[in-house]
Design an enzyme around this catalytic site. Structure first.
Site, mmCIF file in Angstrom:
data_model
loop_
_atom_site.group_PDB
_atom_site.id
_atom_site.type_symbol
_atom_site.label_atom_id
_atom_site.label_comp_id
_atom_site.label_asym_id
_atom_site.label_seq_id
_atom_site.Cartn_x
_atom_site.Cartn_y
_atom_site.Cartn_z
ATOM 1 C CG HIS A 144 -0.228 -0.120 2.526
ATOM 2 N ND1 HIS A 144 -0.305 -1.238 3.337
ATOM 3 C CD2 HIS A 144 0.609 0.730 3.157
ATOM 4 C CE1 HIS A 144 0.444 -1.055 4.404
ATOM 5 N NE2 HIS A 144 1.018 0.132 4.313
HETATM 6 C C1 T46 Z 1 3.482 0.364 6.650
HETATM 7 C C2 T46 Z 1 4.084 -0.968 6.901
HETATM 8 C C3 T46 Z 1 5.577 -0.934 6.920
HETATM 9 C C4 T46 Z 1 -3.314 -0.217 13.856
HETATM 10 O O1 T46 Z 1 -4.387 -0.344 14.466
HETATM 11 N N1 T46 Z 1 -2.445 0.793 14.220
HETATM 12 C C5 T46 Z 1 -1.266 0.985 13.578
HETATM 13 O O2 T46 Z 1 -0.506 1.903 13.949
HETATM 14 C C6 T46 Z 1 -0.931 0.135 12.471
HETATM 15 C C7 T46 Z 1 0.374 0.338 11.708
HETATM 16 C C8 T46 Z 1 -1.811 -0.847 12.117
HETATM 17 N N2 T46 Z 1 -2.980 -1.011 12.796
HETATM 18 C C9 T46 Z 1 -3.880 -2.118 12.435
HETATM 19 C C10 T46 Z 1 -4.520 -1.943 11.049
HETATM 20 C C11 T46 Z 1 -4.718 -3.378 10.593
HETATM 21 O O3 T46 Z 1 -5.959 -3.858 11.086
HETATM 22 O O4 T46 Z 1 -3.124 -3.322 12.358
HETATM 23 C C12 T46 Z 1 -3.596 -4.151 11.306
HETATM 24 C C13 T46 Z 1 -2.466 -4.531 10.367
HETATM 25 O O5 T46 Z 1 -2.020 -3.366 9.659
HETATM 26 P P1 T46 Z 1 -1.479 -3.448 8.153
HETATM 27 O O6 T46 Z 1 -2.160 -4.519 7.422
HETATM 28 O O7 T46 Z 1 -1.538 -2.052 7.577
HETATM 29 O O8 T46 Z 1 0.056 -3.877 8.430
HETATM 30 P P2 T46 Z 1 1.245 -3.896 7.389
HETATM 31 O O9 T46 Z 1 2.383 -4.567 8.068
HETATM 32 O O10 T46 Z 1 0.826 -4.406 6.071
HETATM 33 O O11 T46 Z 1 1.639 -2.346 7.173
HETATM 34 C C14 T46 Z 1 2.208 -1.629 8.249
HETATM 35 C C15 T46 Z 1 1.669 -0.202 8.289
HETATM 36 O O12 T46 Z 1 0.236 -0.227 8.320
HETATM 37 C C16 T46 Z 1 2.106 0.610 7.107
HETATM 38 O O13 T46 Z 1 1.895 1.968 7.409
HETATM 39 O O14 T46 Z 1 4.064 1.196 5.979
HETATM 40 O O15 T46 Z 1 3.619 -1.582 8.094
#
Ligand code: T46
Length: 134
Positions: A52
């Site tokens: 993303h």
């Molecule tokens: C990025 C990469 C490197 C939260 O509630 N609070 C938070 O601060 C974050 C980062 C995530 N979340 C929740 C949102 C989703 O339900 O945690 C779950 C997993 O998040 P996501 O699928 O976005 O995780 P990644 O590892 O794909 O991405 C994350 C960051 O979201 C993103 O900003 O750059 O790590």
């Protein structure tokens, strides 16, 4: 901002016989105020994270332990960064599509972010990202 703004930034490393100490100060070693810290760990082998972009978020990514790759894409060009030092991190500017992969076993990815979590800042659709980026 462009892909060339995304770069490794080396942080201070204070070494003595007791080991190493590294510090990061808001808006000093890194080019933004830190509002949030999160970390990713226990990543199963072969997994990918990210895929993303963010509209306005600045981030700084550090391999606190182990190693992994961060692949950045600006809509035209892709660049792969290998992170494996806890005193050097990758600055990721807004509007970069990012994918994290190649996680070593036991790796820990710490991310410093310029804003609180906001789903409205995410662009999760590749075609929409390319439209907005160009
Ligand atoms: C990025 C990469 C490197 C939260 O509630 N609070 C938070 O601060 C974050 C980062 C995530 N979340 C929740 C949102 C989703 O339900 O945690 C779950 C997993 O998040 P996501 O699928 O976005 O995780 P990644 O590892 O794909 O991405 C994350 C960051 O979201 C993103 O900003 O750059 O790590």
């Amino acid at each position: 901002m462009s892909l060339s703004d995304c770069r490794f930034i080396q942080m201070p490393k204070v070494s003595d016989v007791r080991g190493n100490l590294t510090y990061i100060e808001s808006n000093n070693q890194i080019p933004f105020d830190i509002r949030r810290v999160y970390y990713i760990y226990d990543v199963p082998g072969g997994s990918e994270r990210g895929s993303h972009a963010h509209r306005s978020l600045h981030q700084f990514v550090v391999a606190m332990s182990g190693s992994f790759d961060v692949v950045l894409h600006d809509g035209e060009t892709e660049k792969r960064f290998h992170l494996n030092r806890s005193y050097s991190g990758l600055y990721v500017c807004p509007m970069m599509w990012r994918t994290l992969d190649n996680f070593s076993s036991g790796s820990v990815c710490m991310v410093l972010a310029s804003e609180f979590y906001a789903e409205s800042d995410y662009i999760r659709d590749w075609d929409k990202f390319v439209d907005l980026a160009n």
